[in-house]
Design an enzyme around this catalytic site. Sequence first.
Site, short mmCIF file in Angstrom:
data_model
loop_
_atom_site.label_atom_id
_atom_site.label_comp_id
_atom_site.label_asym_id
_atom_site.label_seq_id
_atom_site.Cartn_x
_atom_site.Cartn_y
_atom_site.Cartn_z
CB SER A 84 40.03 38.38 40.87
OG SER A 84 38.81 37.87 41.35
CG ASP A 100 37.49 38.08 38.22
OD1 ASP A 100 38.64 37.85 37.84
OD2 ASP A 100 37.09 37.89 39.38
#
Length: 299
Positions: free
Chosen positions: A44, A158
């Site tokens: 991320s 993510d």
Amino acid sequence: MTTKHKQTVSLVLGSGGARGLAHIGAIHWLEENGFKIESVSGSSIGAVIGGVYAAGKLDSFEEWAKAITKVDIVTLLDVSWKKNGLIKGEKIINSLTELVGDVMIEDLPITYTAVATDILNEKEVWLNSGQLFDAMRASMSLPLFFTPFTYKGIELIDGGVLNPVPIAPTFNDETDFTIAINLGGKRDSTKINMEERHSMNHSPSPLISKIAEFVENLKGPTTDQASEEWSALDIVTLGFDAMQNTIARQKLAAYPPDHVIEISSNACGILEFDLASEMIELGYKKAHESLGQILHENE
């Protein structure tokens, strides 16, 4: 440092939204104290900061991040009215692409891996070849906020969903140290957290306001007074944080790196990117507190 050669580092950059700006400060501390980062693995925001660093543009990115608070951040948003995410993300990525340039991972001077999540097959995916920003975009696809990124026919979200502190990609590195930065550290009661900032009439960034308004409009009526103390956005972000932090502790226990830099989970909220300067300073401070003994051992 007084060693004859720079000590090499495999750097693991964790996920945690705006808290990831602390990665910048930690990297500055490592460089200033004679460490050589030869490998970066990130999830991320960790994949974003790591990619920018590997491309040699960290200083420019830092200036950009700090300047965001001085402009209308809404201009960077491209709202998606699809049910699979509120923001498409292309405007933010295009801005970063202009900053860093069109870079292939294979051409980077250090080893780089971005970790994303194959949501349908429930497994993590390591992106260590191809377009750098494809890897970054896939790894930062925070559920609800960003639409998934399609990579080779696979829907990716993510990386922090399954691996918020991706240590495994560094296992074969031949470096002196593996250093992980965990953005889900123990809550610090001395920090001014989200709730306290709100009570102090802290003005949220346009990004937070825009998303919060959209999410609030999705809620139905409720008669539970306790639940009304939390907004829908608070519940989503705090819930995702709780999930990531639990997984991070498990990963660190199962595959302990040589050193861990802990950033408290309430240092700032996932979306509080208006605190860039504060988080960068915190990352530098925590790196010194966690790694300073290495310098003394080699004097």
